[in-house]
Design a protein around this motif. Structure first.
Motif, short mmCIF file in Angstrom:
data_model
loop_
_atom_site.label_atom_id
_atom_site.label_comp_id
_atom_site.label_asym_id
_atom_site.label_seq_id
_atom_site.Cartn_x
_atom_site.Cartn_y
_atom_site.Cartn_z
N UNK A 1 -9.65 3.03 6.57
CA UNK A 1 -8.39 3.78 6.48
C UNK A 1 -7.68 3.86 7.82
N UNK A 2 -8.41 4.11 8.89
CA UNK A 2 -7.80 4.30 10.22
C UNK A 2 -7.05 3.06 10.69
N UNK A 3 -7.45 1.86 10.30
CA UNK A 3 -6.81 0.63 10.75
C UNK A 3 -5.57 0.26 9.94
N UNK B 1 0.83 -1.21 0.00
CA UNK B 1 0.00 0.00 0.00
C UNK B 1 0.87 1.25 0.00
N UNK B 2 0.59 2.16 -0.94
CA UNK B 2 1.28 3.45 -0.96
C UNK B 2 0.42 4.53 -0.32
N UNK B 3 -0.85 4.64 -0.78
CA UNK B 3 -1.78 5.63 -0.24
C UNK B 3 -3.20 5.08 -0.31
N UNK B 4 -4.07 5.65 0.50
CA UNK B 4 -5.48 5.29 0.47
C UNK B 4 -6.29 6.55 0.78
N UNK B 5 -7.43 6.69 0.15
CA UNK B 5 -8.30 7.85 0.38
C UNK B 5 -8.70 7.91 1.85
N UNK B 6 -8.69 9.11 2.42
CA UNK B 6 -9.11 9.31 3.81
C UNK B 6 -10.55 8.85 4.01
N UNK B 7 -10.82 8.30 5.17
CA UNK B 7 -12.17 7.91 5.59
C UNK B 7 -12.80 6.85 4.70
N UNK B 8 -11.98 5.98 4.13
CA UNK B 8 -12.54 4.85 3.37
C UNK B 8 -13.07 3.83 4.36
N UNK B 9 -14.37 3.52 4.31
CA UNK B 9 -14.92 2.55 5.26
C UNK B 9 -14.61 1.11 4.85
N UNK B 10 -14.69 0.20 5.80
CA UNK B 10 -14.49 -1.22 5.50
C UNK B 10 -15.59 -1.69 4.55
N UNK B 11 -15.20 -2.51 3.59
CA UNK B 11 -16.08 -3.11 2.58
C UNK B 11 -16.59 -2.12 1.53
N UNK B 12 -16.01 -0.91 1.50
CA UNK B 12 -16.37 0.03 0.43
C UNK B 12 -15.66 -0.40 -0.85
#
Length: 199
Positions: free
Chosen positions: A169-171, A137-148
């Motif tokens: 995202x937080x995990x 993983x390099x980056x991920x959109x903020x506030x991406x929920x699980x299973x989105x």
């Protein structure tokens, strides 16, 4: 739901139309799946800013996103002669469930709500159908929920495929390097691996 259909789709006088509009249930399944990846941006597929009305059509078991103008032109072809028209979003399985195909990646990438960028050393693994791990993983959109639903990009912003967020995202920060961040759904490698099944 009716906004998602175009005003065409009636049978031409004495001649079978090569494709048909989706039923309410089929349209609901398609829109529900698209909302998983696009969120409220799915409205942009229906109310297009370029004033070029598009709609959803079923050809055999495949769902196409196509301009109304192309629908009119497609009625000139016999049902058995029409292979594809517009962008193939996916297909209905024999069990009646809708599944997105890699052929809709460009459409998803234009309007995706949640995005993931992966490192160069993870690209080949993803393109062979594997999940994205924390190590890749390099980056991920903020506030991406699980299973989105997420669209997966290279670091050069090239869309590689799509999947489902295994973690919010937080995990991701505290995740084990081998832990899954994205569960693979489709990738551009399918154009080679599954060439026969895409047509």
């Amino acid at each position: 739901l009716k906004e998602g259909r175009c005003r065409l789709g009636r049978r031409a006088q004495g001649r079978a139309v090569a494709m048909r509009p989706l039923t309410d249930d089929e349209l609901k399944q398609v829109l529900d799946k698209l909302v998983q990846y696009l969120g409220n941006n799915v409205q942009k597929l229906i109310d297009r800013p370029d004033n070029d009305p598009h709609c959803f059509r079923l050809v055999r078991d495949r769902v196409f996103y196509i301009s109304e103008r192309m629908v009119r032109l497609a009625t000139n072809f016999a049902r058995e002669e029409l292979v594809a028209a517009g962008t193939c979003l996916g297909k209905f399985t024999k069990g009646g469930k809708f599944r997105l195909h890699i052929t809709c990646l460009d459409l998803l990438a234009q309007h995706a709500k949640h995005k993931v960028w992966i490192k160069a050393n993870q690209e080949m693994s993803f393109l062979y159908g594997n999940n994205v791990t924390k190590a890749g993983l390099a980056r991920i959109t903020d506030a991406t929920p699980q299973y989105a639903g997420v669209v997966v990009y290279s670091l050069a912003d090239v869309p590689l495929g799509f999947g489902v967020a295994a973690q919010p995202t937080a995990y991701c920060k505290d995740l084990d390097p081998t832990g899954n961040v994205v569960l693979h759904q489709a990738d551009v490698g399918e154009y080679l691996r599954g060439e026969d099944s895409l047509t």
